[in-house]
Design an enzyme around this catalytic site. Structure first.
Site, mmCIF file in Angstrom:
data_model
loop_
_atom_site.group_PDB
_atom_site.id
_atom_site.type_symbol
_atom_site.label_atom_id
_atom_site.label_comp_id
_atom_site.label_asym_id
_atom_site.label_seq_id
_atom_site.Cartn_x
_atom_site.Cartn_y
_atom_site.Cartn_z
ATOM 1 N N THR A 56 37.788 42.808 -1.131
ATOM 2 C CA THR A 56 39.040 43.329 -0.574
ATOM 3 C C THR A 56 38.984 44.828 -0.284
ATOM 4 O O THR A 56 39.871 45.374 0.370
ATOM 5 C CB THR A 56 40.221 43.107 -1.549
ATOM 6 O OG1 THR A 56 39.966 43.867 -2.739
ATOM 7 C CG2 THR A 56 40.393 41.653 -1.905
ATOM 8 N N HIS A 86 40.399 33.700 42.844
ATOM 9 C CA HIS A 86 39.955 33.339 41.486
ATOM 10 C C HIS A 86 40.930 32.347 40.855
ATOM 11 O O HIS A 86 41.904 32.765 40.217
ATOM 12 C CB HIS A 86 39.912 34.587 40.597
ATOM 13 C CG HIS A 86 38.846 35.552 40.971
ATOM 14 N ND1 HIS A 86 37.648 35.633 40.279
ATOM 15 C CD2 HIS A 86 38.780 36.482 41.954
ATOM 16 C CE1 HIS A 86 36.899 36.577 40.824
ATOM 17 N NE2 HIS A 86 37.565 37.104 41.841
ATOM 18 N N CYS A 135 34.900 33.359 44.763
ATOM 19 C CA CYS A 135 34.806 34.718 45.278
ATOM 20 C C CYS A 135 33.399 35.002 45.809
ATOM 21 O O CYS A 135 33.042 34.464 46.844
ATOM 22 C CB CYS A 135 35.276 35.717 44.216
ATOM 23 S SG CYS A 135 35.909 37.226 44.974
ATOM 24 N N GLN A 184 31.401 33.336 49.046
ATOM 25 C CA GLN A 184 30.702 34.124 50.066
ATOM 26 C C GLN A 184 29.248 33.656 50.187
ATOM 27 O O GLN A 184 28.698 33.559 51.286
ATOM 28 C CB GLN A 184 30.789 35.612 49.726
ATOM 29 C CG GLN A 184 32.232 36.140 49.714
ATOM 30 C CD GLN A 184 32.350 37.593 49.273
ATOM 31 O OE1 GLN A 184 31.384 38.216 48.843
ATOM 32 N NE2 GLN A 184 33.559 38.139 49.363
ATOM 33 N N GLU A 188 40.542 30.618 38.276
ATOM 34 C CA GLU A 188 40.428 30.619 36.804
ATOM 35 C C GLU A 188 41.505 31.464 36.128
ATOM 36 O O GLU A 188 41.909 31.183 35.001
ATOM 37 C CB GLU A 188 39.026 31.080 36.372
ATOM 38 C CG GLU A 188 38.666 32.548 36.593
ATOM 39 C CD GLU A 188 38.141 32.865 37.986
ATOM 40 O OE1 GLU A 188 38.382 32.080 38.922
ATOM 41 O OE2 GLU A 188 37.486 33.919 38.150
HETATM 42 N N1 GLN Z 1 31.597 41.488 45.685
HETATM 43 C C1 GLN Z 1 32.438 40.635 46.447
HETATM 44 C C2 GLN Z 1 33.533 41.413 47.170
HETATM 45 O O1 GLN Z 1 33.867 42.500 46.810
HETATM 46 C C3 GLN Z 1 33.029 39.521 45.604
HETATM 47 C C4 GLN Z 1 33.887 39.987 44.483
HETATM 48 C C5 GLN Z 1 34.126 38.947 43.424
HETATM 49 O O2 GLN Z 1 33.363 37.987 43.278
HETATM 50 N N2 GLN Z 1 35.129 39.137 42.614
HETATM 51 O O3 GLN Z 1 34.097 40.928 48.111
#
Ligand code: GLN
Length: 539
Positions: free
Chosen positions: A191, A510, A384, A388, A512
């Site tokens: 403790t 995103h 994101c 891309q 999530e």
């Molecule tokens: N780097 C990328 C952009 O700026 C994707 C960003 C990300 O995945 N949050 O568009």
């Protein structure tokens, strides 16, 4: 209406004890008793926000609807409470000083010397009370980052001391989270570190009202008495927080320890028997009793640090429970994913998620993972940067645009299928200048995403600078990469899908960030379902 009550959560002995989870669990219990609760995090670092921090430094950067780039603890708050947070829920020393200095330049303190006490502490007090004064909450829990005794925490502790003096014991209290370590050689729980950290708190004039003790072993009655006596708290206010197999068990553990009762009693609020945790407990039961298991690959470059992808991992837990599936996540380091190893590293997966990210490192590995998922008809979700990369892969390998890339990775390239928006071109400041927060998106009926959301108009959170370059839209669509979600105002492409694939979705936003225990994100639910279908057909 009674006054807003303030609960301050401080930490002692060690960092990483899980203040955020304790704060969120307490908030959950108070919410289950009918109180309107929010949680705020005060971070003692000088960055204005964690948006400019590398995930290795501080884990994931969480994003709110109103576009704040915040500490990942806000993610826990939303996942537990199912109530959105905002700019006001995360304050840093950088923000405090920035605001005080701006006021000084405007002449608001004319004639005065601007000092830590009272100017910085006043600013901290104001920020703490913004949420309380909104009228939206009965109880505001403020978690103070760092450990008591840290030089940088001092102004926060002083601000809390003043607030306690001003508000009185019936309206404010301090919960101190500490560690009771087990010394194997002595066979004993100790403790002393807790006594010392409570003493450090007292040197700053702050008394702990409740002690929450992180421990690997049960605290017996004698030990609780000893802690109470030496740390100057009621015995019932010594709360054990034993290691749990999942963070989602902590609210029930805190309920057993009567943390919520101790808090309400301290405030003199009525303690009724009813605690409605039905929906929460249904989730925990489903999470703990899966009928199936799937393995999903998480392809990213920060995989060494689990906290970098915190919200994605939690969204899998929510979506897994919804599907009664255990989602086993295999982390795959994109930097070391070479084409010749794709089969070996990805062949066993039921689904592949390509993670968000920035910069050039690990890019080719991500593109490789997309190709593997596309060609082998493995369910794919690109988030994101992951979306891309899906566009780039399609442009290169299906449309035939050799060396297609994003402007982020090669600003000289001939085919920049992902590039900067007009609004982003002249930006030189890096902090808080991306496309941030919730944006509207319109879904195409009949698409995979529409099947998942079951509505046309959605709003999702963004954090990026670069966008799908619509100059290539016709070519990409003609070759089979469909646009199934656009921003209704700007026309920006937010979602791409391959129709001729069991489940291939790339989203610029995103998802999530918006997944919670009570509302698992529909896209994650659909993705895990696709992984399960794939797993079952393989059998
Ligand atoms: N780097 C990328 C952009 O700026 C994707 C960003 C990300 O995945 N949050 O568009």
């Amino acid at each position: 209406m009674h006054e807003t009550k303030y609960i301050f959560v401080t930490g002692g002995v060690s960092s990483s004890l899980g203040k955020g989870i304790i704060a969120a669990s307490l908030a959950k219990l108070l919410q289950a008793r009918g109180h309107r609760v929010t949680i705020q995090k005060l971070d003692p670092y000088i960055n204005v926000d964690p948006g400019t921090l590398n995930p290795y430094e501080h884990g994931e950067c969480y994003v709110t609807d109103d576009g704040a780039e915040t500490d990942l603890d806000l993610g826990h708050y939303e996942r537990f409470l199912n109530v959105p947070t905002s700019q006001a829920n995360n304050v840093t020393t950088g923000k405090i000083y920035q605001s005080v200095i701006e006021k000084e330049r405007r002449g608001e303190f004319l004639g005065k010397t601007v000092q830590v006490v009272p100017h910085i502490t006043n600013e901290i007090k104001e920020r703490i009370q913004i949420l309380g004064k909104s009228g939206d909450y009965d109880i505001v829990i403020t978690e103070i980052g760092g450990t008591v005794g840290d030089i940088e925490s001092l102004p926060y502790i002083e601000a809390v001391r003043q607030m306690k003096w001003e508000l009185g014991d019936e309206n404010s209290m301090v919960i101190h989270l500490t560690l009771v370590p087990y010394l194997a050689a002595a066979g004993e729980l100790k403790t002393k570190p807790t006594q010392h950290s409570v003493k450090t708190l007292m040197e700053s004039g702050l008394k702990a009202d409740v002690l929450v003790c992180r421990t690997e072993h049960e605290l017996n009655d004698d030990l609780r008495k000893k802690l109470a006596l030496f740390c100057n708290v009621r015995k019932e206010a010594v709360i054990q927080s034993i290691d749990a197999s999942t963070i989602y068990k902590v609210p029930n553990l805190m309920l057993q320890e009567r943390l919520d009762r101790v808090v309400l009693e301290t405030f003199g609020l009525p303690v009724e028997e009813k605690v409605d945790l039905t929906a929460w407990n249904n989730f925990v039961t489903r999470h703990q009793n899966p009928q199936h298991q799937v393995t999903i690959g998480l392809v990213g470059k920060y995989v060494e640090l689990q906290d970098s992808y915190k919200s994605i991992l939690e969204a899998f837990i929510h979506a897994g429970a919804e599907n009664e599936v255990k989602v086993k996540v295999d982390s795959i380091h994109s930097e070391f994913l070479k084409p010749e190893e794709a089969q070996k590293k990805l062949g066993h997966l039921d689904a592949i998620l390509v993670a968000p990210g920035f910069g050039e490192r690990g890019i080719e590995g991500k593109i490789e993972a997309v190709r593997f998922a596309r060609e082998n008809k493995i369910p794919f979700l690109g988030i994101c940067l992951g979306m891309q990369m899906a566009v780039i892969e399609y442009a290169r390998n299906v449309v035939g645009l050799k060396n297609a890339i994003s402007q982020e990775q090669n600003p000289e390239a001939a085919h920049q299928v992902i590039n900067l928006m007009k609004e982003q071109k002249d930006i030189t400041n890096m902090g808080g200048t991306m496309r941030l927060g919730a944006w509207a998106c319109q879904l195409e009926k009949g698409s995979k995403v529409y099947d998942a959301y079951k509505e046309v108009d959605i709003k999702e959170r963004h954090r990026h600078r670069y966008e799908y370059n619509s100059e290539y839209k016709e070519q990409l669509e003609a070759a089979g990469l469909k646009t199934t979600g656009v921003n209704p105002k700007t026309g920006l492409v937010e979602i791409v899908e391959i129709a001729d694939h069991p489940w291939f979705v790339g989203v610029q936003y995103h998802p999530e960030y918006k997944s919670t225990v009570l509302k698992p994100h529909p896209l994650f639910v659909a993705f895990v379902k696709a992984a399960l279908d794939n797993n079952q057909t393989k059998k």
